[in-house]
Design a protein around this motif. Structure first.
Motif, PDB file in Angstrom:
ATOM      1  N   VAL A  83      10.401  39.580   6.492  1.00  0.00           N
ATOM      2  CA  VAL A  83      10.006  39.285   7.871  1.00  0.00           C
ATOM      3  C   VAL A  83       9.193  40.464   8.400  1.00  0.00           C
ATOM      4  N   SER A  84       8.106  40.166   9.088  1.00  0.00           N
ATOM      5  CA  SER A  84       7.267  41.251   9.619  1.00  0.00           C
ATOM      6  C   SER A  84       7.999  41.957  10.759  1.00  0.00           C
ATOM      7  N   LYS A  85       7.611  43.196  11.025  1.00  0.00           N
ATOM      8  CA  LYS A  85       8.247  43.961  12.115  1.00  0.00           C
ATOM      9  C   LYS A  85       8.058  43.252  13.450  1.00  0.00           C
ATOM     10  N   THR A  86       6.875  42.709  13.659  1.00  0.00           N
ATOM     11  CA  THR A  86       6.564  42.004  14.918  1.00  0.00           C
ATOM     12  C   THR A  86       7.468  40.801  15.092  1.00  0.00           C
ATOM     13  N   GLN A  87       7.594  40.014  14.022  1.00  0.00           N
ATOM     14  CA  GLN A  87       8.434  38.821  14.050  1.00  0.00           C
ATOM     15  C   GLN A  87       9.897  39.195  14.274  1.00  0.00           C
ATOM     16  N   ARG A  88      10.330  40.249  13.583  1.00  0.00           N
ATOM     17  CA  ARG A  88      11.719  40.686  13.715  1.00  0.00           C
ATOM     18  C   ARG A  88      12.024  41.122  15.140  1.00  0.00           C
ATOM     19  N   LYS A  89      11.077  41.840  15.746  1.00  0.00           N
ATOM     20  CA  LYS A  89      11.244  42.297  17.129  1.00  0.00           C
ATOM     21  C   LYS A  89      11.371  41.116  18.089  1.00  0.00           C
ATOM     22  N   ALA A  90      10.524  40.115  17.856  1.00  0.00           N
ATOM     23  CA  ALA A  90      10.557  38.915  18.711  1.00  0.00           C
ATOM     24  C   ALA A  90      11.895  38.198  18.568  1.00  0.00           C
ATOM     25  N   TRP A  91      12.360  38.040  17.330  1.00  0.00           N
ATOM     26  CA  TRP A  91      13.655  37.388  17.110  1.00  0.00           C
ATOM     27  C   TRP A  91      14.796  38.204  17.699  1.00  0.00           C
ATOM     28  N   ALA A  92      14.727  39.520  17.528  1.00  0.00           N
ATOM     29  CA  ALA A  92      15.806  40.391  18.022  1.00  0.00           C
ATOM     30  C   ALA A  92      15.935  40.318  19.545  1.00  0.00           C
ATOM     31  N   ALA A  93      14.856  39.945  20.216  1.00  0.00           N
ATOM     32  CA  ALA A  93      14.868  39.869  21.687  1.00  0.00           C
ATOM     33  C   ALA A  93      15.462  38.551  22.193  1.00  0.00           C
ATOM     34  N   GLU A  94      15.692  37.597  21.297  1.00  0.00           N
ATOM     35  CA  GLU A  94      16.209  36.290  21.721  1.00  0.00           C
ATOM     36  C   GLU A  94      17.698  36.384  22.070  1.00  0.00           C
ATOM     37  N   SER A  95      18.091  35.617  23.071  1.00  0.00           N
ATOM     38  CA  SER A  95      19.485  35.654  23.539  1.00  0.00           C
ATOM     39  C   SER A  95      20.347  34.665  22.751  1.00  0.00           C
ATOM     40  N   ILE A  96      21.651  34.805  22.908  1.00  0.00           N
ATOM     41  CA  ILE A  96      22.585  33.873  22.255  1.00  0.00           C
ATOM     42  C   ILE A  96      22.298  32.446  22.727  1.00  0.00           C
ATOM     43  N   SER A  97      21.917  32.313  23.985  1.00  0.00           N
ATOM     44  CA  SER A  97      21.548  31.009  24.531  1.00  0.00           C
ATOM     45  C   SER A  97      20.336  30.436  23.784  1.00  0.00           C
ATOM     46  N   ASP A  98      19.368  31.285  23.469  1.00  0.00           N
ATOM     47  CA  ASP A  98      18.189  30.860  22.691  1.00  0.00           C
ATOM     48  C   ASP A  98      18.591  30.383  21.295  1.00  0.00           C
ATOM     49  N   TRP A  99      19.499  31.132  20.655  1.00  0.00           N
ATOM     50  CA  TRP A  99      19.942  30.741  19.304  1.00  0.00           C
ATOM     51  C   TRP A  99      20.540  29.333  19.346  1.00  0.00           C
ATOM     52  N   CYS A 100      21.385  29.133  20.373  1.00  0.00           N
ATOM     53  CA  CYS A 100      22.073  27.838  20.509  1.00  0.00           C
ATOM     54  C   CYS A 100      21.065  26.717  20.718  1.00  0.00           C
ATOM     55  N   TYR A 101      20.083  26.959  21.595  1.00  0.00           N
ATOM     56  CA  TYR A 101      19.121  25.893  21.886  1.00  0.00           C
ATOM     57  C   TYR A 101      18.293  25.547  20.652  1.00  0.00           C
ATOM     58  N   GLU A 102      17.936  26.552  19.879  1.00  0.00           N
ATOM     59  CA  GLU A 102      17.151  26.276  18.678  1.00  0.00           C
ATOM     60  C   GLU A 102      17.949  25.411  17.695  1.00  0.00           C
ATOM     61  N   SER A 103      19.205  25.753  17.461  1.00  0.00           N
ATOM     62  CA  SER A 103      20.037  24.940  16.569  1.00  0.00           C
ATOM     63  C   SER A 103      20.215  23.525  17.123  1.00  0.00           C
ATOM     64  N   TYR A 104      20.376  23.433  18.436  1.00  0.00           N
ATOM     65  CA  TYR A 104      20.517  22.131  19.101  1.00  0.00           C
ATOM     66  C   TYR A 104      19.269  21.275  18.848  1.00  0.00           C
ATOM     67  N   SER A 105      18.098  21.870  18.996  1.00  0.00           N
ATOM     68  CA  SER A 105      16.837  21.140  18.767  1.00  0.00           C
ATOM     69  C   SER A 105      16.716  20.719  17.304  1.00  0.00           C
ATOM     70  N   LEU A 106      17.115  21.619  16.401  1.00  0.00           N
ATOM     71  CA  LEU A 106      17.048  21.304  14.971  1.00  0.00           C
ATOM     72  C   LEU A 106      18.027  20.192  14.605  1.00  0.00           C
ATOM     73  N   SER A 107      19.219  20.215  15.200  1.00  0.00           N
ATOM     74  CA  SER A 107      20.192  19.158  14.884  1.00  0.00           C
ATOM     75  C   SER A 107      19.667  17.802  15.369  1.00  0.00           C
ATOM     76  N   ALA A 108      18.975  17.783  16.512  1.00  0.00           N
ATOM     77  CA  ALA A 108      18.393  16.531  17.020  1.00  0.00           C
ATOM     78  C   ALA A 108      17.377  15.991  16.010  1.00  0.00           C
ATOM     79  N   GLN A 109      16.596  16.894  15.448  1.00  0.00           N
ATOM     80  CA  GLN A 109      15.596  16.522  14.428  1.00  0.00           C
ATOM     81  C   GLN A 109      16.291  15.964  13.185  1.00  0.00           C
ATOM     82  N   LEU A 110      17.364  16.632  12.755  1.00  0.00           N
ATOM     83  CA  LEU A 110      18.085  16.192  11.549  1.00  0.00           C
ATOM     84  C   LEU A 110      18.746  14.830  11.752  1.00  0.00           C
ATOM     85  N   TYR A 111      19.299  14.609  12.954  1.00  0.00           N
ATOM     86  CA  TYR A 111      19.876  13.300  13.268  1.00  0.00           C
ATOM     87  C   TYR A 111      18.794  12.222  13.197  1.00  0.00           C
TER      88      TYR A 111
END
Length: 267
Positions: free
Chosen positions: A197-225
């Motif tokens: 992972v690039s440093k820039t990408q890692r920095k962007a991910w590291a700045a995401e909140s627990i709420s962001d993590w949850c929403y991303e998984s929620y969106s992915l689960s909707a796609q999988l369903y």
């Protein structure tokens, strides 16, 4: 005759264990270790030192499955709902965030936040610190498995039956471990293979909140369903081919997010 009956008992025990195994809901042990192994590579010095004082010789990767292994002890049953969060389908990012802000249930979101605030305390006894750290490492991983942030009515995909190659499975355990195990890599090989992972990408991910993590998984689960258009679909090579990049990205993101959280708590 004694030997025979002893052998039968052993067989019965083994068979019973095999029968009960699928009831565990989680990234499988390999998935959790991959997330933790990747996180370990991004710890800062202070966090690494603080964690070593708590875990001793136990690596992040080896502590990552304690929360699932402990399910064999019924005194820890109260932790079962800490592994996931159920949300109704079709929420926008704003609605989802608003629901989380008001969330008072015992679930992965509220408990991960609880563990973060507890681990920031200086006066926490060592044994409790160890338990909380092991739980945090595990639950942070769980949130990145899309079916852990999904619908209550089908128990996060557990009730959505399918066939994986010729084996009866469900949408939840397919994402928990069947896809990970299909790659046929040890956790260290897997972590090495995807930890790019690039440093820039890692920095962007590291700045995401627990709420962001949850929403991303929620969106992915909707796609999988939504992809499963027939009842009890037969899935195999093609499903793996179409989803392995998403799987690897979630494992990698899980590791980067976990490291950021540990650095924030202990760094």
């Amino acid at each position: 005759a004694m030997q025979k009956s002893g052998f039968r008992i052993v067989l019965l025990v083994v068979f019973t264990c095999l029968l009960s195994a699928p009831a565990f809901a989680k990234w499988g042990p390999t998935g959790h270790r991959i997330v933790a192994e990747i996180a370990d590579s991004y710890l800062n010095k202070k966090a690494r030192k603080a964690i070593a004082e708590i875990l001793g010789d136990e690596s992040l990767a080896m502590s990552a499955n304690w929360a699932d292994f402990i399910k064999s002890d019924s005194t820890f049953n109260y932790l079962n709902s800490w592994h996931y969060i159920n949300m109704p389908a079709g929420l926008s990012k704003e609605d989802f965030a608003a629901r989380l802000a008001l969330d008072s249930a015992t679930d992965a979101y509220t408990k991960l936040n609880f563990l973060v605030s507890e681990l920031k305390k200086n006066d926490l006894p060592l044994e409790r610190k160890k338990m909380y750290l092991r739980l945090l490492i595990h639950i942070a991983g769980d949130i990145h498995q899309p079916m852990h942030v999904s619908r209550a009515e089908d128990q996060g995909g557990n009730k959505i039956k399918l066939t994986w190659f010729s084996e009866a499975a469900n949408l939840h355990n397919l994402w928990d471990d069947k896809l990970v195990e299909f790659q046929k890599l040890s956790y260290t090989e897997y972590a090495t293979a995807i930890n790019h992972v690039s440093k820039t990408q890692r920095k962007a991910w590291a700045a995401e909140s627990i709420s962001d993590w949850c929403y991303e998984s929620y969106s992915l689960s909707a796609q999988l369903y939504s992809e499963l258009t027939t009842p009890e679909p037969k899935l195999s090579f093609r499903y793996n081919f179409d989803h392995v990049d998403l799987l690897n990205r979630q494992l990698l993101k899980g590791g980067v997010h976990l490291a950021a959280l540990l650095n924030e708590i202990f760094g």
